[in-house]
Write a protein that holds these residues in place. Sequence first.
Motif, PDB file in Angstrom:
ATOM      1  N   ARG A   1      -3.147  -0.887  -6.570  1.00 13.70           N
ATOM      2  CA  ARG A   1      -2.723  -0.690  -5.172  1.00 13.70           C
ATOM      3  C   ARG A   1      -3.820  -0.148  -4.273  1.00 13.70           C
ATOM      4  O   ARG A   1      -4.709   0.548  -4.731  1.00 13.70           O
ATOM      5  CB  ARG A   1      -1.606   0.364  -5.104  1.00 13.70           C
ATOM      6  CG  ARG A   1      -0.448   0.142  -5.942  1.00 13.70           C
ATOM      7  CD  ARG A   1       0.634  -0.542  -5.192  1.00 13.70           C
ATOM      8  NE  ARG A   1       1.702  -0.844  -6.117  1.00 13.70           N
ATOM      9  CZ  ARG A   1       2.957  -0.987  -5.772  1.00 13.70           C
ATOM     10  NH1 ARG A   1       3.313  -0.865  -4.513  1.00 13.70           N
ATOM     11  NH2 ARG A   1       3.869  -1.276  -6.663  1.00 13.70           N
ATOM     12  N   GLU A   2      -3.628  -0.360  -2.970  1.00  6.28           N
ATOM     13  CA  GLU A   2      -4.413   0.394  -1.997  1.00  6.28           C
ATOM     14  C   GLU A   2      -3.690   1.728  -1.807  1.00  6.28           C
ATOM     15  O   GLU A   2      -2.567   1.773  -1.294  1.00  6.28           O
ATOM     16  CB  GLU A   2      -4.460  -0.370  -0.667  1.00  6.28           C
ATOM     17  CG  GLU A   2      -5.275   0.351   0.387  1.00  6.28           C
ATOM     18  CD  GLU A   2      -5.043  -0.220   1.792  1.00  6.28           C
ATOM     19  OE1 GLU A   2      -4.922  -1.453   1.942  1.00  6.28           O
ATOM     20  OE2 GLU A   2      -4.957   0.604   2.717  1.00  6.28           O
ATOM     21  N   ILE A   3      -4.319   2.808  -2.290  1.00  7.17           N
ATOM     22  CA  ILE A   3      -3.724   4.144  -2.164  1.00  7.17           C
ATOM     23  C   ILE A   3      -4.559   4.932  -1.161  1.00  7.17           C
ATOM     24  O   ILE A   3      -5.780   5.009  -1.299  1.00  7.17           O
ATOM     25  CB  ILE A   3      -3.769   4.910  -3.513  1.00  7.17           C
ATOM     26  CG1 ILE A   3      -3.181   4.099  -4.665  1.00  7.17           C
ATOM     27  CG2 ILE A   3      -3.126   6.292  -3.387  1.00  7.17           C
ATOM     28  CD1 ILE A   3      -1.702   4.087  -4.783  1.00  7.17           C
ATOM     29  N   SER A   4      -3.917   5.516  -0.167  1.00  6.06           N
ATOM     30  CA  SER A   4      -4.642   6.380   0.774  1.00  6.06           C
ATOM     31  C   SER A   4      -4.028   7.770   0.700  1.00  6.06           C
ATOM     32  O   SER A   4      -2.848   7.920   0.403  1.00  6.06           O
ATOM     33  CB  SER A   4      -4.500   5.872   2.211  1.00  6.06           C
ATOM     34  OG  SER A   4      -4.632   4.478   2.260  1.00  6.06           O
TER      35      SER A   4
ATOM     36  N   PRO B   1      -3.168   1.440 -10.416  1.00  8.05           N
ATOM     37  CA  PRO B   1      -4.570   1.114 -10.156  1.00  8.05           C
ATOM     38  C   PRO B   1      -4.766  -0.128  -9.288  1.00  8.05           C
ATOM     39  O   PRO B   1      -5.802  -0.284  -8.657  1.00  8.05           O
ATOM     40  CB  PRO B   1      -5.161   0.897 -11.569  1.00  8.05           C
ATOM     41  CG  PRO B   1      -3.999   0.678 -12.462  1.00  8.05           C
ATOM     42  CD  PRO B   1      -2.811   1.349 -11.838  1.00  8.05           C
TER      43      PRO B   1
ATOM     44  N   PRO C   1       0.823  -1.221   0.000  1.00  8.70           N
ATOM     45  CA  PRO C   1       0.000   0.000   0.000  1.00  8.70           C
ATOM     46  C   PRO C   1       0.854   1.268   0.000  1.00  8.70           C
ATOM     47  O   PRO C   1       2.004   1.249   0.462  1.00  8.70           O
ATOM     48  CB  PRO C   1      -0.815  -0.111   1.299  1.00  8.70           C
ATOM     49  CG  PRO C   1      -0.123  -1.108   2.142  1.00  8.70           C
ATOM     50  CD  PRO C   1       0.726  -1.978   1.262  1.00  8.70           C
TER      51      PRO C   1
ATOM     52  N   CYS D   1      -0.160   8.743   0.474  1.00  9.63           N
ATOM     53  CA  CYS D   1       0.324   9.946  -0.223  1.00  9.63           C
ATOM     54  C   CYS D   1       0.080  11.176   0.649  1.00  9.63           C
ATOM     55  O   CYS D   1      -1.066  11.516   0.928  1.00  9.63           O
ATOM     56  CB  CYS D   1      -0.442  10.070  -1.544  1.00  9.63           C
ATOM     57  SG  CYS D   1      -0.041  11.543  -2.475  1.00  9.63           S
TER      58      CYS D   1
ATOM     59  N   SER E   1      -8.292   3.604   6.081  1.00 11.01           N
ATOM     60  CA  SER E   1      -8.090   2.465   5.176  1.00 11.01           C
ATOM     61  C   SER E   1      -7.392   1.383   5.992  1.00 11.01           C
ATOM     62  O   SER E   1      -6.885   1.664   7.083  1.00 11.01           O
ATOM     63  CB  SER E   1      -7.212   2.875   3.988  1.00 11.01           C
ATOM     64  OG  SER E   1      -5.883   3.109   4.436  1.00 11.01           O
TER      65      SER E   1
ATOM     66  N   ALA F   1      -3.152   7.234  -7.956  1.00 12.10           N
ATOM     67  CA  ALA F   1      -4.147   6.149  -8.061  1.00 12.10           C
ATOM     68  C   ALA F   1      -4.313   5.730  -9.513  1.00 12.10           C
ATOM     69  O   ALA F   1      -4.474   4.534  -9.815  1.00 12.10           O
ATOM     70  CB  ALA F   1      -5.471   6.613  -7.475  1.00 12.10           C
TER      71      ALA F   1
ATOM     72  N   VAL G   1      -2.603  12.704  -5.466  1.00  8.20           N
ATOM     73  CA  VAL G   1      -3.129  11.379  -5.089  1.00  8.20           C
ATOM     74  C   VAL G   1      -3.969  10.787  -6.230  1.00  8.20           C
ATOM     75  O   VAL G   1      -3.981   9.578  -6.443  1.00  8.20           O
ATOM     76  CB  VAL G   1      -3.888  11.424  -3.738  1.00  8.20           C
ATOM     77  CG1 VAL G   1      -5.231  12.089  -3.864  1.00  8.20           C
ATOM     78  CG2 VAL G   1      -4.027  10.021  -3.163  1.00  8.20           C
ATOM     79  N   ARG G   2      -4.621  11.674  -6.991  1.00 11.57           N
ATOM     80  CA  ARG G   2      -5.389  11.185  -8.160  1.00 11.57           C
ATOM     81  C   ARG G   2      -4.448  10.582  -9.188  1.00 11.57           C
ATOM     82  O   ARG G   2      -4.711   9.530  -9.755  1.00 11.57           O
ATOM     83  CB  ARG G   2      -6.141  12.337  -8.826  1.00 11.57           C
ATOM     84  CG  ARG G   2      -7.464  12.571  -8.230  1.00 11.57           C
ATOM     85  CD  ARG G   2      -8.366  13.252  -9.282  1.00 11.57           C
ATOM     86  NE  ARG G   2      -9.338  14.051  -8.561  1.00 11.57           N
ATOM     87  CZ  ARG G   2      -9.468  15.356  -8.658  1.00 11.57           C
ATOM     88  NH1 ARG G   2      -8.736  16.032  -9.509  1.00 11.57           N
ATOM     89  NH2 ARG G   2     -10.338  15.991  -7.941  1.00 11.57           N
TER      90      ARG G   2
END
Length: 337
Positions: free
Chosen positions: A125-128, A123, A104, A107, A157, A119, A115-116
């Motif tokens: 990954r777990e992005i927080s 695609p 993970p 950001c 998350s 992500a 962060v957009r």
Amino acid sequence: MISPESPVVILGAGAIGCYLGAQWAAAGVPVTLLGRDRLLSLNDTGFAVEGGPDFTGAELARNPKVTTEPAVLANAGLIVLTVKSTALDAAVSQISTFSASHTPVLCLLNGIAPVRRLAAALPEREISAGMVPFNVVWRNASTLRRSSVGEVILERSPATRALSAAIGGSGISLSDDIRAVQYGKLLLNLNNPVNALSGKSLYHQLRERPYRLVYAAALQEALDVYEGAQIAHAKSGPLPANRIVQMLRAPDWLFNTVALRLQKLDPQSQTSMAQDLAAGKPTEIDTINGEIVDLATATGQIAPVNTKLVELVKSASAGGQKTYTGAELHRAVLSTP
Ligand SMILES: NC(=O)C1=CN([C@@H]2O[C@H](COP(=O)(O)OP(=O)(O)OC[C@H]3O[C@@H](n4cnc5c(N)ncnc54)[C@H](OP(=O)(O)O)[C@@H]3O)[C@@H](O)[C@H]2O)C=CC1
Ligand SMILES: CC(C)(CO)C(=O)C(=O)O
């Protein structure tokens, strides 16, 4: 899973990365700082961290290991991204190349676009996302100083719950609406170009009303753009944004005695953009005030104040006028047709 074998790897160990890395390491979390060559000497000497509830007085941080080797990403339990937005693409490519596809990523960059972009580029990954409210500056090559107040807010998350549990929750809260938190923080960052172009510390810049009036105009414009674009924003700090606009317009005697005390700003505070402009590095202007300009354009509105600030910072970066008195900046931003 964060463990000594799978540490938190902070990618882009600068002011924020080293500060948070030291704080989390002090709470017992295994942390590796991935940064540039100039940090390597800190492995021998450690670095002093001042300010903030977790560092009373100056404390020597010896725990976080410092490296320049992106191969450490391979064993990361969590990657925390703290590069500037101008270095995002290169960092994303290192994450893709060196880390496992399930690791993970958290950001912590200012702005909304980073962060957009992250992500979209990763695609699977777990992005927080997260938001750092306070200012951190290097006082010298081995001393970091936190120079304003606030609590880090992270998107709730699985990864951020694990991090929060590992550090015992202190200094962090979790949010179910991180977008509103980020849009709230962006409003504070609209002062970054004003601060950068003033050539002064944040504390001294804010003491001068002409600079504050420029920031107030950028902030009011952003609030209007948010309204037109139906963007919700959370309060960042003790006052709602419309009250901040009023406060900024107050005479010096009132602002300087009341508002500056609320923020507990210290005289050495300097925004991240001011640090970049002074060091001749590319700035984050496109993802800060540029975000308001882009949002206005996308929703059929205009944002002349933020557009002008973007222009002035770009011109300063390209060798144009670098510092402005309050009166000069007020004229350059607010008196143009
Ligand atoms: N400083 C502050 O007070 C605050 C900053 N923020 C935000 O936090 C983010 C980070 O800011 P800040 O800590 O000030 O930034 P810094 O420039 O201090 O730190 C980033 C560091 O990462 C290094 N770096 C860049 N790319 C890589 C890479 N691929 N591998 C290893 N190291 C790399 C940079 O080196 P080099 O410069 O040589 O490229 C730099 O030393 C920004 O989005 C900023 O807006 C948010 C709140 C407050
Ligand atoms: C905390 C704040 C608003 C000012 O230092 C910041 O985010 C920055 O410097 O970029």
